[in-house]
Design a protein around this motif. Structure first.
Motif, PDB file in Angstrom:
ATOM      1  N   ASP A  42       0.831  -1.326   0.015  1.00 50.78           N
ATOM      2  CA  ASP A  42      -0.184   0.082  -0.082  1.00 50.78           C
ATOM      3  C   ASP A  42       0.796   1.095  -0.091  1.00 50.78           C
ATOM      4  OD1 ASP A  42       0.231  -0.819   3.108  1.00 50.78           O
ATOM      5  OD2 ASP A  42      -0.178   1.230   3.387  1.00 50.78           O
ATOM      6  N   ASP A  43       0.182   2.226  -0.248  1.00 48.97           N
ATOM      7  CA  ASP A  43       1.371   4.082  -0.282  1.00 48.97           C
ATOM      8  C   ASP A  43      -0.266   4.652  -0.203  1.00 48.97           C
ATOM      9  OD1 ASP A  43       3.232   5.502  -0.239  1.00 48.97           O
ATOM     10  OD2 ASP A  43       4.242   5.171  -2.640  1.00 48.97           O
ATOM     11  N   TYR A  44       0.287   6.135   0.057  1.00 49.33           N
ATOM     12  CA  TYR A  44      -0.544   7.199   0.289  1.00 49.33           C
ATOM     13  C   TYR A  44      -1.314   7.404  -1.199  1.00 49.33           C
ATOM     14  CZ  TYR A  44       2.053   7.835   4.993  1.00 49.33           C
ATOM     15  OH  TYR A  44       3.050   7.689   5.663  1.00 49.33           O
ATOM     16  N   ALA A  45      -2.140   7.884  -1.279  1.00 50.31           N
ATOM     17  CA  ALA A  45      -2.900   8.616  -2.177  1.00 50.31           C
ATOM     18  C   ALA A  45      -2.500   9.241  -2.688  1.00 50.31           C
ATOM     19  CB  ALA A  45      -4.385   8.492  -1.658  1.00 50.31           C
ATOM     20  N   PHE A  46      -2.587   9.427  -4.341  1.00 50.34           N
ATOM     21  CA  PHE A  46      -2.297  10.935  -5.446  1.00 50.34           C
ATOM     22  C   PHE A  46      -3.480  11.883  -4.749  1.00 50.34           C
ATOM     23  CE2 PHE A  46       0.293   8.359  -8.297  1.00 50.34           C
ATOM     24  CZ  PHE A  46       1.391   8.981  -7.362  1.00 50.34           C
TER      25      PHE A  46
END
Length: 225
Positions: free
Chosen positions: A50-54
């Motif tokens: 997972d990663d941060y949302a643009f």
């Protein structure tokens, strides 16, 4: 049938398939349920998926690369009829969909998490999206288990009496009628006489009438359909 369930929480998914009807179906060789750990397909040392949302905002988003790697690996081993993403805004799961999926050979169920998956997964990698209701769960694992359970029990040989599934709620667009078992009377509460009559035609007529009345009282929308 072969079902692959892609998840970051394998232990959460494995439990429902380790007992009762679903376990027996696998033991009898009628279905194979393979729980796939998505983290095994992550390419970074921390095995994150997972990663941060643009654009900012609360919540994390599942990244596309591990999912793409995983699905491609599975597809290299067999052809899949459907790649299904468990999503709150997918088509609402119904008995008719379970019936349809029970005729398939190979299925992938992808479990989302956090704020869901990168939209490109939905655009390019999945063939179908299914929701089990208008609410949000912590992840798609429980939803995937629900779908798999509903599908597997319909496979020939899974239930000891194969006609049982045909008389379940929703199979004929109605909820099931009341059922009773022994004793015939308990604390003065009696089983309807017709069920003790030994007259199959009258019993079926009573059950059908009861199913209609119960549907009208509890799920009237089904009658409209």
């Amino acid at each position: 049938m072969h079902i692959d369930i892609i998840t970051t929480l394998p232990k959460l998914v494995e439990s429902p398939f380790s007992d009762s009807i679903l376990k027996r179906a696998q033991t009898k060789g009628l279905v194979t349920v393979n729980v796939v750990d998505l983290r095994a397909y992550s390419t970074n040392k921390h095995r994150t998926t997972d990663d941060y949302a643009f654009g900012g905002g609360a919540g994390m988003v599942m990244t596309i690369e591990p999912i793409d790697n995983c699905i491609n690996d599975l597809k290299s081993k067999r052809a899949y009829d459907e790649v299904i993403y468990m999503s709150p805004d997918g088509e609402l799961f119904q008995q008719s969909i379970a019936n349809e999926l029970s005729l398939k050979q190979n299925l992938i169920l992808l479990c989302g998490h956090y704020k869901g998956v990168d939209e490109r997964v939905r655009e390019h990698l999945v063939t179908r999206e299914i929701s089990i209701g208008d609410y949000v769960l912590s992840g798609g694992e429980l939803a995937a288990a629900v779908v798999a359970d509903a599908v597997i029990r319909l496979l020939p040989g899974v239930l000891s009496d194969e006609t049982s599934a045909l008389s379940d709620s929703f199979q004929a667009g109605l909820v099931a009628p009341p059922v009773y078992t022994r004793p015939a009377e308990y604390k003065g509460w009696k089983v309807p006489d017709v069920l003790l009559s030994g007259h199959p035609a009258k019993i079926e007529e009573w059950r059908h009438d009861q199913a209609i009345e119960r549907t009208r009282a509890r799920r009237p929308g089904l009658l409209d359909q």
